[in-house]
Design an enzyme around this catalytic site. Structure first.
Site, PDB file in Angstrom:
ATOM      1  N   GLU A 111     -12.013  12.958 -39.333  1.00 57.57           N
ATOM      2  CA  GLU A 111     -11.860  13.119 -37.811  1.00 57.57           C
ATOM      3  C   GLU A 111     -13.187  13.872 -37.315  1.00 57.57           C
ATOM      4  O   GLU A 111     -12.849  14.809 -36.657  1.00 57.57           O
ATOM      5  CB  GLU A 111     -10.511  13.735 -37.400  1.00 57.57           C
ATOM      6  CG  GLU A 111      -9.551  13.016 -37.711  1.00 57.57           C
ATOM      7  CD  GLU A 111      -8.066  13.480 -36.931  1.00 57.57           C
ATOM      8  OE1 GLU A 111      -8.216  14.644 -36.775  1.00 57.57           O
ATOM      9  OE2 GLU A 111      -7.044  12.811 -36.783  1.00 57.57           O
TER      10      GLU A 111
ATOM     11  N   GLU B  51      -4.593   7.013 -41.307  1.00 54.53           N
ATOM     12  CA  GLU B  51      -3.321   8.003 -40.725  1.00 54.53           C
ATOM     13  C   GLU B  51      -2.721   7.530 -39.312  1.00 54.53           C
ATOM     14  O   GLU B  51      -3.394   7.152 -38.655  1.00 54.53           O
ATOM     15  CB  GLU B  51      -4.134   9.472 -40.098  1.00 54.53           C
ATOM     16  CG  GLU B  51      -4.593  10.334 -41.250  1.00 54.53           C
ATOM     17  CD  GLU B  51      -4.903  11.895 -40.669  1.00 54.53           C
ATOM     18  OE1 GLU B  51      -4.282  12.245 -39.727  1.00 54.53           O
ATOM     19  OE2 GLU B  51      -5.788  12.461 -41.479  1.00 54.53           O
TER      20      GLU B  51
END
Ligand code: BG6
Length: 487
Positions: free
Chosen positions: A183, A380
């Site tokens: 991320e 995810e």
């Protein structure tokens, strides 16, 4: 049943991160990482945003749930066997940088740390589970944040490159899929975990975040270089937090603000890592953040590296969507995965206020594939929820099954739209410590771990209803999504 077929070699699996599952935070020579200094509890985010927060671990004031995680360090065989029982084709996990280089600036790696990951990888391969490794997932050796000032310091590029090369050379002959920074774009709103930047070392100054990003882009290019040198077949991906963003309404002011939000949040990092160059809108973005391109330290050699070594595929996390409203006329706010914003009246939210939007996942995949035309990997996705363990050690998590079912349907729709999707690894396939709150009670897993927010519990593992359901999903290659499973 879905009607779209997933590719025969689709990588169904699950995902975790070292700092949230492993524990063993001082075992076998591991050094402290920034994640070890994050206090537990809902106030975690606000504590690390205080001007005087400087990564001091004070056990008289706070709990530190990451220190024990769910003790994967000692349970990895049992856990991987459970993943294999579900039929996992892949397992995404991260390497704790400070297990390999305890302070980050050493020349020689810690052999015991490398050996641990050899064992984890070999255990996966034993069950024909493809390891997918995140090189840096929300942690760096604490020394690099405290003494070097985090990722804004260009010296960190060298340390990271050495670390990345060490693990790629060690494991690259048995691991095909690698992700560089988890991320990476999350630093737009929260640079603590991904860049080691807090207010006391310049985290509130936007230029530092952008400098840190540039340094990470170079680190990513050097990791790609090392991987392809070892074996051109190795695939290295970037990893972005993608939150599909809608304009609140047809007001052109909101539409433009939404375009700019998407560029600044969802695309800026991926544009550089995938295309190998800074996007044209970067000039405006720098200006809006109070500096110019000349203020960033970027050498010609570094820019050439970015061009030469872009990533091979794009991986993303997807939990929720967001809404852009720039006129200030809408009051109702919501929480989210490191980003909050205006509430979307068409969507329901999780217990933590994250807006549930499977259609947004299809939009995300369609948009990303159209933009980059490189393979995508959803690494995810999932629902953080309160689970109840019954006296018979059962967890009837039908709400989780509903969430995942709807998102898997969205994957199928995106594939039917023409998207090249490699795999799907739902987050926290085994319960783990939450990144944003340090809670155990915010659970994502198919496997329940008996541990609570106070650190109490046997650490025993129990299969949830979703465990049996996901097993059926994988066995049918995504065709059988019904929740009617024997449990
Ligand atoms: C992503 C992170 O932001 O979301 C994970 O990559 C994190 O590390 C996950 O755990 C879920 O967030 P949270 O805050 O519910 O743990």
């Amino acid at each position: 049943m879905t009607t779209t077929k997933f590719p025969a070699n689709f990588l169904w699996g699950g995902a975790t991160a070292a700092n949230q599952v492993e524990g063993g935070y001082q075992a076998d020579g591991r050094g402290l990482s920034i994640a070890d200094a994050l206090p537990g509890g809902k106030e975690r985010m606000s504590i690390v945003r205080q001007p005087d927060f400087n990564w001091t671990i004070d056990e008289t004031k706070h709990t530190y749930p990451n220190h024990q995680g769910v003790d994967f360090y000692h349970h990895y065989k049992e856990d991987i066997a459970l993943f294999a029982e579900m039929g996992f084709k892949s397992y995404r996990f991260s390497i704790a940088w400070s297990r390999i280089f305890p302070n980050g600036d050493e020349t020689e790696p810690n052999e015991k740390g490398l050996t641990f990951y050899d064992h984890v990888i070999d255990e996966c391969l034993k069950f024909k589970i493809e390891p997918v490794i995140t090189i840096s997932h929300y942690e760096m050796p604490l020394t690099l944040a405290k003494d070097y000032g985090g990722w804004k310091n260009k010296q960190v590029i060298k340390f990271f490159a050495h670390y990345a090369e060490t693990v790629i050379n060690r494991f690259g002959h048995k691991v095909k899929y690698w992700l560089t920074f988890n991320e990476i774009n999350s630093a737009a709103s929260f640079p603590v975990m991904s860049q080691g930047l807090v207010p006391s070392n310049g985290g509130n100054e936007k230029i530092n975040v952008f400098q840190a990003w540039h340094n990470q882009f170079v680190g990513s290019a050097l990791a790609v270089k090392a991987a392809h040198k070892l074996d051109p077949e190795i695939q290295v991906g970037c990893m972005i937090l993608y939150a599909t963003s809608y304009s609140y309404d047809a007001n052109p002011v909101n539409q433009l603000a939404n375009l700019h939000h998407n560029q600044a949040f969802n695309y800026y990092c991926a544009d550089v890592q995938v295309r190998g160059q800074y996007p044209s809108y970067a000039t405006r973005l720098f200006r809006e953040n109070g500096f110019t391109a000349d203020d960033l330290e970027r050498t010609d050699e570094e820019l050439a590296l970015l061009k030469q070594y872009p990533v091979d595929f794009i991986s993303l996390s997807y939990y929720m969507s967001s809404v852009t409203e720039a006129t200030g006329k809408v009051d109702e706010k919501t929480q989210g995965n490191l980003i909050g914003g205006v509430k979307n009246p068409f969507l329901k939210s999780s217990d933590w206020g994250w807006q549930i939007d499977p259609t947004g996942l299809r939009i995300a995949l369609d948009e990303l594939y159209d933009r980059y035309q490189k393979p995508l990997f959803v690494v995810e996705n999932g629902l953080g929820a309160y689970d109840e363990l019954t006296a018979e050690h059962k967890v009837y998590d039908t709400y989780r099954i509903d969430y995942l079912k709807a998102h898997i349907k969205a994957l199928a729709d995106a594939i039917a739209d023409g998207v090249d999707l490699i795999g799907y690894t739902p987050w926290g396939c085994i319960d783990l410590v939450s990144a944003s709150t340090g809670e155990m009670s915010k659970r994502y897993g198919f496997i329940y771990v008996d541990r609570d927010d106070q650190g109490q519990g046997s650490m025993k593992r129990y299969k949830k209803q979703s465990f049996e359901w996901y097993k059926q999903v994988i066995a049918s290659n995504g065709m059988a999504l019904s929740g009617d499973v024997k449990y």
